[in-house]
Scaffold this active site. Structure first.
Site, mmCIF file in Angstrom:
data_model
loop_
_atom_site.group_PDB
_atom_site.id
_atom_site.type_symbol
_atom_site.label_atom_id
_atom_site.label_comp_id
_atom_site.label_asym_id
_atom_site.label_seq_id
_atom_site.Cartn_x
_atom_site.Cartn_y
_atom_site.Cartn_z
ATOM 1 N N GLY A 45 0.847 -1.195 0.000
ATOM 2 C CA GLY A 45 0.000 0.000 0.000
ATOM 3 C C GLY A 45 0.877 1.236 0.000
ATOM 4 O O GLY A 45 0.553 2.242 0.629
ATOM 5 N N SER A 47 1.601 3.477 -2.196
ATOM 6 C CA SER A 47 1.218 4.770 -2.778
ATOM 7 C C SER A 47 0.029 5.356 -2.021
ATOM 8 O O SER A 47 -0.532 6.367 -2.422
ATOM 9 C CB SER A 47 0.912 4.618 -4.277
ATOM 10 O OG SER A 47 -0.007 3.575 -4.453
ATOM 11 N N GLY A 48 -0.364 4.716 -0.943
ATOM 12 C CA GLY A 48 -1.553 5.147 -0.202
ATOM 13 C C GLY A 48 -1.280 6.247 0.811
ATOM 14 O O GLY A 48 -0.137 6.657 1.054
ATOM 15 N N ASP A 49 -2.412 6.667 1.373
ATOM 16 C CA ASP A 49 -2.422 7.788 2.300
ATOM 17 C C ASP A 49 -1.586 7.540 3.560
ATOM 18 O O ASP A 49 -0.821 8.399 4.001
ATOM 19 C CB ASP A 49 -3.896 7.953 2.707
ATOM 20 C CG ASP A 49 -4.191 9.349 3.118
ATOM 21 O OD1 ASP A 49 -3.679 10.257 2.443
ATOM 22 O OD2 ASP A 49 -4.897 9.522 4.126
ATOM 23 N N LYS A 52 2.110 7.875 2.989
ATOM 24 C CA LYS A 52 2.578 9.257 2.806
ATOM 25 C C LYS A 52 2.448 10.075 4.084
ATOM 26 O O LYS A 52 3.319 10.858 4.415
ATOM 27 C CB LYS A 52 1.743 9.935 1.710
ATOM 28 C CG LYS A 52 2.030 9.411 0.328
ATOM 29 C CD LYS A 52 1.241 10.231 -0.680
ATOM 30 C CE LYS A 52 0.890 9.378 -1.867
ATOM 31 N NZ LYS A 52 -0.273 9.815 -2.594
ATOM 32 N N LYS A 185 -4.822 -1.543 12.079
ATOM 33 C CA LYS A 185 -6.215 -1.687 12.411
ATOM 34 C C LYS A 185 -7.063 -1.276 11.204
ATOM 35 O O LYS A 185 -6.561 -0.509 10.391
ATOM 36 C CB LYS A 185 -6.594 -0.860 13.628
ATOM 37 C CG LYS A 185 -6.419 0.662 13.438
ATOM 38 C CD LYS A 185 -7.168 1.429 14.476
ATOM 39 C CE LYS A 185 -8.511 1.860 13.996
ATOM 40 N NZ LYS A 185 -8.530 3.120 13.257
ATOM 41 N N ASP A 214 -1.719 -0.519 17.262
ATOM 42 C CA ASP A 214 -2.691 0.463 17.726
ATOM 43 C C ASP A 214 -1.842 1.687 18.038
ATOM 44 O O ASP A 214 -1.147 1.725 19.060
ATOM 45 C CB ASP A 214 -3.399 -0.033 18.992
ATOM 46 C CG ASP A 214 -4.460 0.947 19.450
ATOM 47 O OD1 ASP A 214 -4.211 2.162 19.362
ATOM 48 O OD2 ASP A 214 -5.523 0.514 19.888
ATOM 49 N N HIS A 215 -1.888 2.679 17.157
ATOM 50 C CA HIS A 215 -0.886 3.762 17.289
ATOM 51 C C HIS A 215 -1.061 4.541 18.595
ATOM 52 O O HIS A 215 -0.132 5.195 19.047
ATOM 53 C CB HIS A 215 -0.889 4.681 16.062
ATOM 54 C CG HIS A 215 -1.992 5.695 16.039
ATOM 55 N ND1 HIS A 215 -3.263 5.406 15.619
ATOM 56 C CD2 HIS A 215 -2.011 7.001 16.403
ATOM 57 C CE1 HIS A 215 -4.009 6.488 15.717
ATOM 58 N NE2 HIS A 215 -3.282 7.474 16.194
ATOM 59 N N LYS A 219 1.804 6.591 21.790
ATOM 60 C CA LYS A 219 1.846 7.980 22.271
ATOM 61 C C LYS A 219 2.548 8.025 23.622
ATOM 62 O O LYS A 219 2.268 7.187 24.488
ATOM 63 C CB LYS A 219 0.418 8.543 22.398
ATOM 64 C CG LYS A 219 -0.283 8.739 21.053
ATOM 65 C CD LYS A 219 -1.687 9.256 21.239
ATOM 66 C CE LYS A 219 -2.484 9.220 19.947
ATOM 67 N NZ LYS A 219 -2.216 10.294 19.019
ATOM 68 N N ASP A 272 -13.904 2.033 14.634
ATOM 69 C CA ASP A 272 -12.750 2.882 14.331
ATOM 70 C C ASP A 272 -11.987 3.297 15.592
ATOM 71 O O ASP A 272 -10.765 3.382 15.582
ATOM 72 C CB ASP A 272 -13.239 4.144 13.589
ATOM 73 C CG ASP A 272 -12.095 5.013 13.095
ATOM 74 O OD1 ASP A 272 -11.166 4.451 12.500
ATOM 75 O OD2 ASP A 272 -12.127 6.239 13.324
ATOM 76 N N HIS A 277 -8.419 1.955 20.241
ATOM 77 C CA HIS A 277 -7.841 3.027 21.060
ATOM 78 C C HIS A 277 -8.547 3.191 22.413
ATOM 79 O O HIS A 277 -7.904 3.277 23.453
ATOM 80 C CB HIS A 277 -7.893 4.364 20.327
ATOM 81 C CG HIS A 277 -7.390 4.311 18.916
ATOM 82 N ND1 HIS A 277 -6.349 3.509 18.521
ATOM 83 C CD2 HIS A 277 -7.785 4.973 17.794
ATOM 84 C CE1 HIS A 277 -6.124 3.688 17.225
ATOM 85 N NE2 HIS A 277 -6.984 4.562 16.764
HETATM 86 C C1 BG6 Z 1 -7.362 6.506 13.751
HETATM 87 C C2 BG6 Z 1 -8.782 6.567 13.295
HETATM 88 O O1 BG6 Z 1 -7.025 5.225 14.190
HETATM 89 O O2 BG6 Z 1 -7.173 7.424 14.817
HETATM 90 C C3 BG6 Z 1 -9.156 7.964 12.862
HETATM 91 O O3 BG6 Z 1 -8.963 5.671 12.207
HETATM 92 C C4 BG6 Z 1 -8.843 8.959 13.954
HETATM 93 O O4 BG6 Z 1 -10.522 8.053 12.516
HETATM 94 C C5 BG6 Z 1 -7.417 8.761 14.448
HETATM 95 O O5 BG6 Z 1 -8.980 10.247 13.389
HETATM 96 C C6 BG6 Z 1 -7.148 9.615 15.658
HETATM 97 O O6 BG6 Z 1 -5.782 9.527 15.948
HETATM 98 P P1 BG6 Z 1 -5.025 10.711 16.676
HETATM 99 O O7 BG6 Z 1 -3.658 10.178 16.898
HETATM 100 O O8 BG6 Z 1 -5.090 11.893 15.740
HETATM 101 O O9 BG6 Z 1 -5.788 10.966 17.939
#
Ligand code: BG6
Length: 530
Positions: A45, A47-49, A52, A185, A214-215, A219, A272, A277
């Site tokens: 993926g 070339s995807g968002d 980038k 995710k 799970d980003h 943090k 989502d 999260h």
């Molecule tokens: C993503 C969701 O996992 O987390 C998005 O798919 C959401 O919809 C984003 O905008 C929020 O992340 P952060 O780091 O900007 O709070």
């Protein structure tokens, strides 16, 4: 990304002096291990968002901080026909390299020499053989062992195909190096599909090869929840049902669905934000201290929290969950369209962009303490925070003067922006003999950490290269969170019976008023301190 925390480049290894000391304050130094093991990163993926906006900026920043391995390359993979040079140019535009300083441009140019591209049709096994040959060739050219990371940054519908094809072409095998797979995710869309995906993954990859991202876990402030709780003596004794009245976790964004309707229409806020999260924040807030700070010990404790979450009574859904969808409104002085007028959203869509939910955790520590979770798109302010409301004092000796007005103690963990921690407590104001008011002690990260800190994606990418699973979700964690959410999703999405209301709220507001009533029924109200 989007953290407000100060981020500057440091020298070689990131070494941050946290508190400079005199005789009482103990100076602390934090070291982020440099990567020693050379490896390659293959991004599906490419070339995807996501590539980038998140991955390449994070990798470039790691390179700036000398945290990528000395011998390292990135092989982008996608359906689009592109040469290596075109791939580099595309990313240079996305990174706005032209407006970089001379020094940064120099680092980019070196970084870009390690970027390659390989066109691939995801369904075509022949293309995976070509990919395999290209990888071998690049490894030889860059003098690398076969330490490979495959990162799935494609739409989730293709995960299964990629995993199967990687496996059947032998690319999951660890012969003379390590092979890891990173999965973004959403991991499935309900319990059944998550289990199926786990099975697919495990046909070819062992659990220790799998990194489910799970980003939020990357943090700094989210990682700090455990430090705050377990590296201090004074908070843990009161972190329970005897002292805590309730907990509120809010993740609010000013952003709408942006250009992601294709995905979001299928997901909605519960898939989502909640399954991942929000539940992760809840588990860090509620878990027991692990014996050691190791990935599996921490993840064991989180899973125990998920298992203790009480099922939401489906016949009383409205007492536990409020859903909403944003209409037109104003954000930062700018008119914004309602969800249903966003590109790609179906007219009459019932996809929720707001959810407030009440949970109970049935264990000794938390029995009877409500946890209110709320996630909002298009709120007037971006804010993620955990509010811990303590119980009121048991006996009000100031009752005569104050009535029942003494506010409770509150701890606020400000996850983002303006990252920090607040404690609210009562003091006597000078003047009249009994004169109380609430005041706030405020710790703001920015005041202390002017040096290097890692953005969430930088952290998780680095940990994946280091093979540290702490900030990744384990198989049983995914299964547990879907087990809690799936019956609720089914009840809401069922075409039969009375449909759960999706309430309209104005963009730029706090969400539907019904969410206030969710708390008012328990004698509580939402608090936003930031
Ligand atoms: C993503 C969701 O996992 O987390 C998005 O798919 C959401 O919809 C984003 O905008 C929020 O992340 P952060 O780091 O900007 O709070």
């Amino acid at each position: 990304m989007g953290s407000n925390m100060g981020r500057k480049r440091s020298g070689a290894n990131l070494v941050t002096k946290v508190v400079s000391g005199d005789s009482f304050w103990r100076p602390e130094f934090c070291r982020i291990e440099p990567i020693t093991e050379p490896c390659s990163l293959v991004i599906f993926g490419a070339s995807g968002d996501l590539t980038k906006r998140k991955l390449i900026p994070a990798l470039y920043n790691l390179a700036c901080n000398k945290l990528t391995p000395k011998r390292f390359f990135i092989l982008g993979v996608g359906r689009t026909e592109m040469s290596d040079e075109e791939f580099r140019k595309m990313l240079a535009v996305a990174m706005n390299v032209r407006s970089m300083t001379k020094t940064d441009r120099g680092i980019w140019e070196k970084f870009a020499r390690g970027l390659y591209y390989c066109r691939l049709d995801y369904d075509d096994t022949g293309d995976y053989k070509t990919l395999s040959q290209r990888l071998y060739a690049l490894e030889r050219k860059n003098d690398l062992k076969r330490n490979r990371i495959f990162y799935l940054a494609t739409p989730p519908g293709i995960y299964k195909t990629i995993i199967n094809n990687l496996g059947s072409c032998g690319l999951s095998e660890e012969e003379d190096g390590r092979v890891r797979i990173v999965i973004e995710k959403p991991f499935g869309k309900d319990l059944t599909t998550a289990r199926q995906l786990n099975e697919e993954v495990h046909r070819y990859f062992k659990e220790e090869q799998v990194f489910r991202i799970d980003h939020y876990l990357g943090k700094e402030t989210v990682q700090d929840i455990l430090m705050f709780r377990f590296a201090n003596t004074i908070f843990e004794p009161i972190w329970n049902r005897r002292y805590i009245d309730h907990v509120q976790i809010t993740a609010a964004e000013t952003l709408g669905v942006e250009n992601r309707a294709g995905y979001y229409e299928q997901a909605g806020v519960l898939r989502d934000m909640f399954q991942n999260h929000m539940f992760q924040l809840l588990s860090l807030m509620a878990m027991e201290p692990p014996v050691v700070f190791e990935a599996d010990d921490v993840r064991d404790e989180k899973v125990k929290v998920f298992k203790s979450m009480k099922s939401i009574p489906l016949d009383r859904l409205e007492d536990f969950i409020v859903l909403g969808q944003y209409g037109r409104g104003e954000i930062e002085g700018r008119e914004v369209p309602g969800y249903q007028s966003e590109p790609g959203v179906a007219k009459g869509s019932r996809t929720p962009t707001f959810a407030a939910m009440k949970f109970f955790i049935d264990n000794w520590r938390w029995k009877g303490v409500p946890f209110y979770l709320r996630s909002v798109k298009r709120m007037h302010q971006r804010l993620t925070e955990i509010v811990i409301m303590f119980k009121s004092v048991p006996h009000l000796m100031f009752h005569e003067v104050m009535g029942d007005e003494i506010g409770p103690n509150v701890i606020v963990l400000r996850i983002q922006p303006n990252e920090g921690i607040q404690l609210i407590f009562q003091v006597k104001l000078p003047g009249s003999k009994v004169c109380l008011r609430s005041v706030m002690m405020d710790f703001t990260y920015r005041d202390f950490y002017q040096e290097a800190s890692l953005d969430a994606y930088e952290r998780v990418l680095l940990d994946c290269m280091l093979g540290d699973h702490m900030l990744f979700v384990r198989e049983d964690g995914v299964v547990c969170t879907w087990s809690t959410l799936t019956p609720v999703l089914e009840a809401i999405e069922s075409r039969k019976g009375r449909r759960h209301p999706i309430r309209r709220y104005r963009a730029g507001s706090w969400g539907p008023q019904a969410a206030d009533r969710l708390l008012e029924r328990d004698g509580n109200k939402w608090i936003a301190i930031s």
